[in-house]
Design a protein around this motif. Structure first.
Motif, PDB file in Angstrom:
ATOM      1  N   ASP A  45      23.300  42.590  59.690  1.00  0.00           N
ATOM      2  CA  ASP A  45      23.375  43.976  60.168  1.00  0.00           C
ATOM      3  C   ASP A  45      23.019  44.963  59.056  1.00  0.00           C
ATOM      4  OD1 ASP A  45      24.117  43.081  62.673  1.00  0.00           O
ATOM      5  OD2 ASP A  45      26.249  43.533  62.412  1.00  0.00           O
ATOM      6  N   SER A  46      23.502  44.711  57.862  1.00  0.00           N
ATOM      7  CA  SER A  46      23.229  45.610  56.733  1.00  0.00           C
ATOM      8  C   SER A  46      21.755  45.574  56.347  1.00  0.00           C
ATOM      9  CB  SER A  46      24.098  45.238  55.538  1.00  0.00           C
ATOM     10  OG  SER A  46      25.459  45.379  55.855  1.00  0.00           O
ATOM     11  N   VAL A  47      21.192  44.378  56.277  1.00  0.00           N
ATOM     12  CA  VAL A  47      19.771  44.246  55.941  1.00  0.00           C
ATOM     13  C   VAL A  47      18.916  44.942  57.001  1.00  0.00           C
ATOM     14  CG1 VAL A  47      17.860  42.573  55.805  1.00  0.00           C
ATOM     15  CG2 VAL A  47      19.960  42.195  54.496  1.00  0.00           C
ATOM     16  N   ASN A  48      19.245  44.741  58.265  1.00  0.00           N
ATOM     17  CA  ASN A  48      18.451  45.370  59.326  1.00  0.00           C
ATOM     18  C   ASN A  48      18.600  46.891  59.327  1.00  0.00           C
ATOM     19  OD1 ASN A  48      16.919  43.295  60.412  1.00  0.00           O
ATOM     20  ND2 ASN A  48      18.605  42.581  61.688  1.00  0.00           N
ATOM     21  N   ALA A  49      19.752  47.407  58.957  1.00  0.00           N
ATOM     22  CA  ALA A  49      19.921  48.864  58.841  1.00  0.00           C
ATOM     23  C   ALA A  49      19.031  49.406  57.722  1.00  0.00           C
ATOM     24  CB  ALA A  49      21.384  49.209  58.582  1.00  0.00           C
ATOM     25  N   GLN A  58      12.961  44.514  62.242  1.00  0.00           N
ATOM     26  CA  GLN A  58      14.209  43.778  62.050  1.00  0.00           C
ATOM     27  C   GLN A  58      13.930  42.296  61.867  1.00  0.00           C
ATOM     28  OE1 GLN A  58      17.431  44.686  64.620  1.00  0.00           O
ATOM     29  NE2 GLN A  58      17.457  46.790  63.922  1.00  0.00           N
ATOM     30  N   VAL A  59      14.871  41.625  61.205  1.00  0.00           N
ATOM     31  CA  VAL A  59      14.803  40.176  61.021  1.00  0.00           C
ATOM     32  C   VAL A  59      15.948  39.549  61.791  1.00  0.00           C
ATOM     33  CG1 VAL A  59      13.640  40.262  58.779  1.00  0.00           C
ATOM     34  CG2 VAL A  59      16.136  40.307  58.867  1.00  0.00           C
ATOM     35  N   GLN A  60      15.848  38.259  62.000  1.00  0.00           N
ATOM     36  CA  GLN A  60      16.932  37.531  62.648  1.00  0.00           C
ATOM     37  C   GLN A  60      17.337  36.367  61.758  1.00  0.00           C
ATOM     38  OE1 GLN A  60      15.569  36.085  66.425  1.00  0.00           O
ATOM     39  NE2 GLN A  60      13.791  35.073  65.573  1.00  0.00           N
ATOM     40  N   LEU A  61      18.607  35.965  61.890  1.00  0.00           N
ATOM     41  CA  LEU A  61      19.084  34.809  61.133  1.00  0.00           C
ATOM     42  C   LEU A  61      18.403  33.555  61.645  1.00  0.00           C
ATOM     43  CD1 LEU A  61      22.933  35.344  60.754  1.00  0.00           C
ATOM     44  CD2 LEU A  61      21.225  35.271  58.937  1.00  0.00           C
ATOM     45  N   ASN A  62      18.117  32.649  60.737  1.00  0.00           N
ATOM     46  CA  ASN A  62      17.488  31.381  61.076  1.00  0.00           C
ATOM     47  C   ASN A  62      18.340  30.269  60.478  1.00  0.00           C
ATOM     48  OD1 ASN A  62      15.594  29.067  60.048  1.00  0.00           O
ATOM     49  ND2 ASN A  62      14.584  29.987  61.820  1.00  0.00           N
ATOM     50  N   ALA A  63      18.728  29.314  61.313  1.00  0.00           N
ATOM     51  CA  ALA A  63      19.632  28.241  60.884  1.00  0.00           C
ATOM     52  C   ALA A  63      19.049  27.412  59.745  1.00  0.00           C
ATOM     53  CB  ALA A  63      19.979  27.344  62.071  1.00  0.00           C
ATOM     54  N   GLN A  64      17.749  27.134  59.782  1.00  0.00           N
ATOM     55  CA  GLN A  64      17.140  26.337  58.720  1.00  0.00           C
ATOM     56  C   GLN A  64      17.118  27.101  57.395  1.00  0.00           C
ATOM     57  OE1 GLN A  64      14.300  26.377  61.482  1.00  0.00           O
ATOM     58  NE2 GLN A  64      14.351  24.234  62.087  1.00  0.00           N
ATOM     59  N   LEU A 118      28.203  42.801  50.341  1.00  0.00           N
ATOM     60  CA  LEU A 118      27.596  44.122  50.442  1.00  0.00           C
ATOM     61  C   LEU A 118      27.424  44.780  49.074  1.00  0.00           C
ATOM     62  CD1 LEU A 118      29.187  45.367  53.751  1.00  0.00           C
ATOM     63  CD2 LEU A 118      26.949  44.346  53.366  1.00  0.00           C
ATOM     64  N   GLN A 119      28.318  44.484  48.146  1.00  0.00           N
ATOM     65  CA  GLN A 119      28.116  44.957  46.778  1.00  0.00           C
ATOM     66  C   GLN A 119      26.909  44.251  46.168  1.00  0.00           C
ATOM     67  OE1 GLN A 119      32.111  43.949  45.589  1.00  0.00           O
ATOM     68  NE2 GLN A 119      32.661  46.105  45.323  1.00  0.00           N
ATOM     69  N   THR A 120      26.742  42.984  46.482  1.00  0.00           N
ATOM     70  CA  THR A 120      25.583  42.233  46.000  1.00  0.00           C
ATOM     71  C   THR A 120      24.301  42.791  46.609  1.00  0.00           C
ATOM     72  OG1 THR A 120      26.946  40.269  45.701  1.00  0.00           O
ATOM     73  CG2 THR A 120      24.570  39.916  45.845  1.00  0.00           C
ATOM     74  N   LEU A 121      24.319  43.094  47.902  1.00  0.00           N
ATOM     75  CA  LEU A 121      23.149  43.693  48.556  1.00  0.00           C
ATOM     76  C   LEU A 121      22.813  45.038  47.914  1.00  0.00           C
ATOM     77  CD1 LEU A 121      20.983  43.750  50.768  1.00  0.00           C
ATOM     78  CD2 LEU A 121      22.734  44.690  52.316  1.00  0.00           C
ATOM     79  N   THR A 122      23.816  45.813  47.609  1.00  0.00           N
ATOM     80  CA  THR A 122      23.590  47.107  46.954  1.00  0.00           C
ATOM     81  C   THR A 122      22.898  46.913  45.604  1.00  0.00           C
ATOM     82  OG1 THR A 122      25.490  48.081  48.071  1.00  0.00           O
ATOM     83  CG2 THR A 122      24.710  49.203  46.088  1.00  0.00           C
ATOM     84  N   MET A 142      15.564  35.578  58.336  1.00  0.00           N
ATOM     85  CA  MET A 142      16.381  35.667  57.137  1.00  0.00           C
ATOM     86  C   MET A 142      17.344  34.485  57.101  1.00  0.00           C
ATOM     87  SD  MET A 142      19.025  38.722  56.058  1.00  0.00           S
ATOM     88  CE  MET A 142      20.584  38.095  56.649  1.00  0.00           C
ATOM     89  N   GLY A 143      17.530  33.962  55.913  1.00  0.00           N
ATOM     90  CA  GLY A 143      18.579  32.980  55.679  1.00  0.00           C
ATOM     91  C   GLY A 143      19.493  33.544  54.619  1.00  0.00           C
TER      92      GLY A 143
END
Length: 162
Positions: A45-49, A58-64, A118-122, A142-143
């Motif tokens: 959600d944060s990445v897509n925002a 937008q990206v979607q999660l991928n299991a692989q 989220l601190q890491t994403l920042t 995205m994985g």
């Protein structure tokens, strides 16, 4: 940019309620992730925002890709160093192929920290090279995964691909 900051701030505050600080290593605080099943969705959600604010699709999660990220996070912990090569010499491309993903890897971000996702994403958004991976308009998948050591240290891996 102000909107991106506000989104990250709101997400960080929400996450702070989901993490429990624990004294580790002589009194320093380390986050213990609770609700681990929600971490990947919060990051997505944060990445897509952030991508929306940058006019990227937008990206979607991928299991692989999640599996490849989880493998690398654990391997970085074993090696005790954050770097893009596995203990067997594997690259992000190798790990993604081993996990069965047939698309193209756009990039990989890694980190070792005691901070939450989220601190890491920042922090990733503050560096041009890791920011470019997150906002790459060619990425569609995205994985994301992590490994947390007993002392609280967390090894994060994010993979963007299409």
């Amino acid at each position: 940019m102000k909107r991106v900051f506000l989104i990250l701030m709101a997400a960080t505050l929400a996450l702070a309620a989901a993490c429990t600080p624990t004294p580790e290593n002589g009194g320093s605080s380390a986050y213990r992730i609770r609700n681990a099943d929600k971490v990947q969705l919060r990051m997505l959600d944060s990445v897509n925002a952030l991508r929306q604010a940058a006019a990227a699709p937008q990206v979607q999660l991928n299991a692989q890709l999640n599996a490849a990220a989880a493998t690398h996070s654990r391997d970085m912990s074993v090696q005790n160093r954050p770097w893009h090569f596995g203990s067997d010499g594997s690259s992000p491309l190798d790990r993604v192929m081993r996990a069965g993903y047939t698309g193209t890897v756009q990039g990989e971000n890694i980190s070792e920290t005691y901070e939450n996702e989220l601190q890491t994403l920042t922090a990733w958004m503050e560096a041009p090279s890791t920011r470019a991976v997150i906002l790459d308009p060619k990425a569609t998948n995205m994985g994301f995964s992590w490994f947390q050591e007993a002392n609280g240290k967390i090894w994060w891996t994010l993979v963007m691909a299409n």
